[in-house]
Design a protein around this motif. Structure first.
Motif, PDB file in Angstrom:
ATOM      1  N   VAL A  79       0.846  -1.203   0.000  1.00  0.00           N
ATOM      2  CA  VAL A  79       0.000   0.000   0.000  1.00  0.00           C
ATOM      3  C   VAL A  79       0.878   1.248   0.000  1.00  0.00           C
ATOM      4  CG1 VAL A  79      -1.762   1.278   1.275  1.00  0.00           C
ATOM      5  CG2 VAL A  79      -1.804  -1.220   1.259  1.00  0.00           C
ATOM      6  N   THR A  80       1.939   1.210   0.801  1.00  0.00           N
ATOM      7  CA  THR A  80       2.855   2.349   0.869  1.00  0.00           C
ATOM      8  C   THR A  80       3.495   2.618  -0.487  1.00  0.00           C
ATOM      9  OG1 THR A  80       3.356   1.832   3.185  1.00  0.00           O
ATOM     10  CG2 THR A  80       4.893   3.278   2.031  1.00  0.00           C
ATOM     11  N   LYS A  81       3.941   1.557  -1.146  1.00  0.00           N
ATOM     12  CA  LYS A  81       4.553   1.710  -2.476  1.00  0.00           C
ATOM     13  C   LYS A  81       3.553   2.270  -3.481  1.00  0.00           C
ATOM     14  CE  LYS A  81       8.238  -1.778  -2.347  1.00  0.00           C
ATOM     15  NZ  LYS A  81       8.729  -3.058  -2.922  1.00  0.00           N
ATOM     16  N   ALA A  82       2.303   1.818  -3.391  1.00  0.00           N
ATOM     17  CA  ALA A  82       1.277   2.285  -4.326  1.00  0.00           C
ATOM     18  C   ALA A  82       0.975   3.766  -4.133  1.00  0.00           C
ATOM     19  CB  ALA A  82       0.009   1.462  -4.141  1.00  0.00           C
ATOM     20  N   ILE A  83       1.028   4.246  -2.879  1.00  0.00           N
ATOM     21  CA  ILE A  83       0.694   5.634  -2.589  1.00  0.00           C
ATOM     22  C   ILE A  83       1.885   6.568  -2.773  1.00  0.00           C
ATOM     23  CG2 ILE A  83      -0.052   7.241  -0.781  1.00  0.00           C
ATOM     24  CD1 ILE A  83      -1.703   4.959   0.393  1.00  0.00           C
ATOM     25  N   VAL A  84       3.041   6.170  -2.231  1.00  0.00           N
ATOM     26  CA  VAL A  84       4.219   7.038  -2.219  1.00  0.00           C
ATOM     27  C   VAL A  84       5.207   6.713  -3.333  1.00  0.00           C
ATOM     28  CG1 VAL A  84       6.105   7.926  -0.761  1.00  0.00           C
ATOM     29  CG2 VAL A  84       3.945   7.265   0.281  1.00  0.00           C
ATOM     30  N   GLY A  85       5.228   5.449  -3.753  1.00  0.00           N
ATOM     31  CA  GLY A  85       6.170   5.042  -4.793  1.00  0.00           C
ATOM     32  C   GLY A  85       7.400   4.340  -4.247  1.00  0.00           C
ATOM     33  N   LYS A  86       7.535   4.304  -2.913  1.00  0.00           N
ATOM     34  CA  LYS A  86       8.651   3.606  -2.275  1.00  0.00           C
ATOM     35  C   LYS A  86       8.234   3.198  -0.871  1.00  0.00           C
ATOM     36  CE  LYS A  86      10.801   7.962  -0.781  1.00  0.00           C
ATOM     37  NZ  LYS A  86      12.041   8.779  -0.808  1.00  0.00           N
ATOM     38  N   SER A  87       8.987   2.293  -0.268  1.00  0.00           N
ATOM     39  CA  SER A  87       8.615   1.760   1.040  1.00  0.00           C
ATOM     40  C   SER A  87       9.534   2.228   2.159  1.00  0.00           C
ATOM     41  CB  SER A  87       8.607   0.228   1.000  1.00  0.00           C
ATOM     42  OG  SER A  87       9.900  -0.266   0.665  1.00  0.00           O
ATOM     43  N   TYR A  88      10.441   3.151   1.873  1.00  0.00           N
ATOM     44  CA  TYR A  88      11.365   3.634   2.886  1.00  0.00           C
ATOM     45  C   TYR A  88      11.400   5.169   2.857  1.00  0.00           C
ATOM     46  CZ  TYR A  88      14.338   4.159  -1.206  1.00  0.00           C
ATOM     47  OH  TYR A  88      14.821   4.516  -2.453  1.00  0.00           O
ATOM     48  N   GLY A  89      11.946   5.746   3.922  1.00  0.00           N
ATOM     49  CA  GLY A  89      12.016   7.204   3.998  1.00  0.00           C
ATOM     50  C   GLY A  89      10.880   7.786   4.823  1.00  0.00           C
TER      51      GLY A  89
END
Length: 220
Positions: A79-89
């Motif tokens: 979900v994080t990748k779909a919204i922000v484009g990455k999973s860290y930071g």
């Protein structure tokens, strides 16, 4: 001794931690406040009892609150990748922080609203006040001091969650503590990050309590 590079890193970490905490608190209330209101209104003793709706919301809140934050952090990576484009930071960490904070905030809002004297609510209803008027003019108005104290608690809790996110590269002071204090055994840096986190919590809680007291005096 801390050199200039380390000091700048700590300053950026503090900035990122505040960014994650404040943004997550804001969006947590965007979701959690309406959810808490719905839980209060649809409860069996609410102004619009609805056992079906309350049970669904109650189960959802309880499930989300039961998941440890670190596990939730990993579960919502897609979900994080779909919204922000990455999973860290720091920006990516806001997504799981909001998901973790919203049900917690909903319960605090529900608890605050249920503290409102039932006689005041009954008086408003007897005078013909609609559901929306009772919510805005009675429930939220009467519980504003308690709600502000809840915001203070939520900020401190979310700040703690943001530090945990450092385990998986979430950014901020937690990330610095893990990378330097744990992996590189630089205890001095870890201790400094702990001190900064404690100071941030004290400052934010102090501001929150000061505002809630002023609102309480104004109400009086």
């Amino acid at each position: 001794m801390l050199d200039n590079e380390t000091i700048m890193m700590l300053v950026e970490g503090t900035r990122d931690t505040l960014y994650m905490t404040l943004m997550s608190t804001f969006f947590g209330y965007v979701l959690g406040l309406p959810l808490g209101i719905l839980l209060t209104v649809t409860d069996k003793e609410g102004i619009r009892p609805n056992a079906f709706v309350y049970k669904i919301l109650d189960v959802i809140v309880n499930i989300l609150r039961s998941i440890p934050f670190l596990i939730l952090l990993i579960l919502v990576i897609p979900v994080t990748k779909a919204i922000v484009g990455k999973s860290y930071g720091s920006s990516a960490t806001i997504v799981p922080l909001v998901i973790a904070a919203a049900p917690f905030i909903a319960r605090m809002v529900e608890s605050s609203l249920k503290e409102v004297d039932s006689g005041v609510i009954e008086a408003a209803v007897s005078m013909g006040a609609g559901t929306g008027t009772v919510i805005w003019k009675v429930l939220l108005a009467e519980a504003r001091t308690s709600l502000l104290v809840g915001v203070t608690i939520a900020v401190g809790t979310i700040l703690g969650y943001s530090a945990m996110a450092g385990v998986v590269g979430g950014g901020g002071l937690g990330d610095i503590a893990i990378r330097y204090g744990y992996y590189r055994y630089q205890t001095d840096i870890m201790l400094v990050t702990i001190v900064i986190l404690v100071v941030l919590v004290q400052i934010l809680q102090g501001i929150g309590m000061m505002v809630s007291k002023k609102m309480d005096k104004r109400r009086a």
